[in-house]
Design a protein around this motif. Structure first.
Motif, PDB file in Angstrom:
ATOM      1  N   GLY A  41       0.815  -1.216   0.000  1.00  0.00           N
ATOM      2  CA  GLY A  41       0.000   0.000   0.000  1.00  0.00           C
ATOM      3  C   GLY A  41       0.846   1.261   0.000  1.00  0.00           C
ATOM      4  N   VAL A  42       1.914   1.256   0.795  1.00  0.00           N
ATOM      5  CA  VAL A  42       2.815   2.416   0.838  1.00  0.00           C
ATOM      6  C   VAL A  42       3.482   2.605  -0.518  1.00  0.00           C
ATOM      7  N   ILE A  43       3.963   1.523  -1.105  1.00  0.00           N
ATOM      8  CA  ILE A  43       4.626   1.630  -2.415  1.00  0.00           C
ATOM      9  C   ILE A  43       3.639   2.123  -3.466  1.00  0.00           C
ATOM     10  N   ARG A  44       2.399   1.649  -3.419  1.00  0.00           N
ATOM     11  CA  ARG A  44       1.378   2.132  -4.359  1.00  0.00           C
ATOM     12  C   ARG A  44       1.205   3.645  -4.231  1.00  0.00           C
ATOM     13  N   GLU A  45       1.113   4.117  -2.995  1.00  0.00           N
ATOM     14  CA  GLU A  45       0.905   5.544  -2.758  1.00  0.00           C
ATOM     15  C   GLU A  45       2.112   6.370  -3.188  1.00  0.00           C
ATOM     16  N   VAL A  46       3.304   5.922  -2.853  1.00  0.00           N
ATOM     17  CA  VAL A  46       4.523   6.701  -3.112  1.00  0.00           C
ATOM     18  C   VAL A  46       4.961   6.620  -4.568  1.00  0.00           C
ATOM     19  N   TRP A  47       4.921   5.442  -5.162  1.00  0.00           N
ATOM     20  CA  TRP A  47       5.468   5.236  -6.506  1.00  0.00           C
ATOM     21  C   TRP A  47       4.437   5.486  -7.606  1.00  0.00           C
ATOM     22  N   GLY A  48       3.179   5.724  -7.245  1.00  0.00           N
ATOM     23  CA  GLY A  48       2.161   6.050  -8.245  1.00  0.00           C
ATOM     24  C   GLY A  48       2.089   5.030  -9.368  1.00  0.00           C
ATOM     25  N   LYS A  49       2.118   5.523 -10.625  1.00  0.00           N
ATOM     26  CA  LYS A  49       1.950   4.636 -11.782  1.00  0.00           C
ATOM     27  C   LYS A  49       3.085   3.618 -11.928  1.00  0.00           C
ATOM     28  N   HIS A  50       4.180   3.810 -11.224  1.00  0.00           N
ATOM     29  CA  HIS A  50       5.317   2.883 -11.280  1.00  0.00           C
ATOM     30  C   HIS A  50       5.295   1.859 -10.140  1.00  0.00           C
ATOM     31  N   TRP A  51       4.192   1.774  -9.404  1.00  0.00           N
ATOM     32  CA  TRP A  51       4.175   0.976  -8.177  1.00  0.00           C
ATOM     33  C   TRP A  51       4.471  -0.504  -8.415  1.00  0.00           C
ATOM     34  N   ARG A  52       3.989  -1.076  -9.504  1.00  0.00           N
ATOM     35  CA  ARG A  52       4.219  -2.514  -9.729  1.00  0.00           C
ATOM     36  C   ARG A  52       5.712  -2.821  -9.868  1.00  0.00           C
ATOM     37  N   LYS A  53       6.418  -1.996 -10.624  1.00  0.00           N
ATOM     38  CA  LYS A  53       7.859  -2.204 -10.768  1.00  0.00           C
ATOM     39  C   LYS A  53       8.572  -1.899  -9.456  1.00  0.00           C
ATOM     40  N   GLY A  54       8.098  -0.886  -8.733  1.00  0.00           N
ATOM     41  CA  GLY A  54       8.682  -0.581  -7.423  1.00  0.00           C
ATOM     42  C   GLY A  54       8.510  -1.733  -6.449  1.00  0.00           C
ATOM     43  N   LEU A  55       7.330  -2.344  -6.457  1.00  0.00           N
ATOM     44  CA  LEU A  55       7.068  -3.486  -5.578  1.00  0.00           C
ATOM     45  C   LEU A  55       7.960  -4.671  -5.940  1.00  0.00           C
ATOM     46  N   ALA A  56       8.064  -4.967  -7.229  1.00  0.00           N
ATOM     47  CA  ALA A  56       8.925  -6.079  -7.669  1.00  0.00           C
ATOM     48  C   ALA A  56      10.377  -5.807  -7.284  1.00  0.00           C
ATOM     49  N   LEU A  57      10.794  -4.569  -7.416  1.00  0.00           N
ATOM     50  CA  LEU A  57      12.162  -4.194  -7.068  1.00  0.00           C
ATOM     51  C   LEU A  57      12.408  -4.370  -5.573  1.00  0.00           C
ATOM     52  N   ALA A  58      11.464  -3.912  -4.740  1.00  0.00           N
ATOM     53  CA  ALA A  58      11.610  -4.054  -3.284  1.00  0.00           C
ATOM     54  C   ALA A  58      11.621  -5.527  -2.879  1.00  0.00           C
ATOM     55  N   LYS A  59      10.803  -6.346  -3.540  1.00  0.00           N
ATOM     56  CA  LYS A  59      10.808  -7.786  -3.250  1.00  0.00           C
ATOM     57  C   LYS A  59      12.162  -8.393  -3.599  1.00  0.00           C
ATOM     58  N   CYS A  60      12.721  -7.973  -4.724  1.00  0.00           N
ATOM     59  CA  CYS A  60      14.016  -8.502  -5.144  1.00  0.00           C
ATOM     60  C   CYS A  60      15.118  -8.042  -4.198  1.00  0.00           C
ATOM     61  N   GLU A  61      15.093  -6.773  -3.825  1.00  0.00           N
ATOM     62  CA  GLU A  61      16.147  -6.200  -2.991  1.00  0.00           C
ATOM     63  C   GLU A  61      16.131  -6.717  -1.558  1.00  0.00           C
ATOM     64  N   SER A  62      14.934  -6.825  -0.965  1.00  0.00           N
ATOM     65  CA  SER A  62      14.868  -7.102   0.476  1.00  0.00           C
ATOM     66  C   SER A  62      13.836  -8.144   0.880  1.00  0.00           C
ATOM     67  N   ASN A  63      13.111  -8.700  -0.089  1.00  0.00           N
ATOM     68  CA  ASN A  63      11.989  -9.584   0.215  1.00  0.00           C
ATOM     69  C   ASN A  63      10.975  -8.854   1.097  1.00  0.00           C
ATOM     70  N   LEU A  64      10.859  -7.540   0.901  1.00  0.00           N
ATOM     71  CA  LEU A  64       9.954  -6.646   1.631  1.00  0.00           C
ATOM     72  C   LEU A  64      10.228  -6.638   3.138  1.00  0.00           C
ATOM     73  N   ASN A  65      11.464  -6.832   3.507  1.00  0.00           N
ATOM     74  CA  ASN A  65      11.845  -6.809   4.921  1.00  0.00           C
ATOM     75  C   ASN A  65      12.316  -5.393   5.285  1.00  0.00           C
ATOM     76  N   PRO A  66      11.531  -4.660   6.089  1.00  0.00           N
ATOM     77  CA  PRO A  66      11.915  -3.294   6.446  1.00  0.00           C
ATOM     78  C   PRO A  66      13.235  -3.218   7.219  1.00  0.00           C
ATOM     79  N   LYS A  67      13.636  -4.308   7.840  1.00  0.00           N
ATOM     80  CA  LYS A  67      14.872  -4.323   8.635  1.00  0.00           C
ATOM     81  C   LYS A  67      16.049  -4.921   7.868  1.00  0.00           C
ATOM     82  N   ALA A  68      15.884  -5.099   6.560  1.00  0.00           N
ATOM     83  CA  ALA A  68      16.959  -5.675   5.746  1.00  0.00           C
ATOM     84  C   ALA A  68      18.207  -4.793   5.822  1.00  0.00           C
ATOM     85  N   PHE A  69      19.353  -5.452   5.903  1.00  0.00           N
ATOM     86  CA  PHE A  69      20.638  -4.753   6.011  1.00  0.00           C
ATOM     87  C   PHE A  69      21.672  -5.496   5.178  1.00  0.00           C
ATOM     88  N   ASN A  70      22.467  -4.744   4.443  1.00  0.00           N
ATOM     89  CA  ASN A  70      23.569  -5.329   3.688  1.00  0.00           C
ATOM     90  C   ASN A  70      24.797  -4.475   3.976  1.00  0.00           C
TER      91      ASN A  70
END
Length: 131
Positions: A41-70
């Protein structure tokens, strides 16, 4: 009511209050702030028309883990970066605890997308076919 019943009721009230404080409304629905539904929901609101790609990117980067650290050990050793990466979009930056907050991280991710495109996340963007 006896003391035991009063204590149990108070403990329930405290647990319920904590549970409610960790939820937030997104698109009229309540989700725990770390749930996939809330993050989407946050990504939909923030990324607007690009939300689907933003969501896929966040899943790839962190598996949607807000506490992810590298710690970026290899990249730091090669001189590619001097910072670690944080949160759902794995923002590479000096430490800022706000980067672990879903809303802040999504906004920073979108800001970087607007200025750098998908190149800001080269590996995942290639994997997803965005580059």
């Amino acid at each position: 009511k006896d003391a035991l019943q009063l204590r149990e009721e108070r403990e329930w009230e405290i647990k319920h209050k904590i549970k409610e404080e960790n939820k937030e409304s997104v698109n009229g629905l309540y989700h725990p702030k770390t749930s996939e539904g809330f993050i989407e929901g946050v990504i939909r609101e923030v990324w607007g028309k690009h939300w689907r790609k933003g969501l896929a990117l966040a899943k790839c980067e962190s598996n949607l883990n807000p506490k992810a650290f590298n710690g970026e050990g290899k990249a730091k050793a090669k001189g590619i970066t001097k910072f670690s990466s944080y949160g759902i979009f794995q923002i590479n930056a000096p430490y800022d605890e706000r980067l672990y907050e879903v809303e802040f991280n999504a906004k920073e991710g979108y800001r970087r997308f607007k200025t750098q495109g998908f190149g800001a996340w080269r590996n995942c963007s290639k994997r997803l076919g965005y580059l």
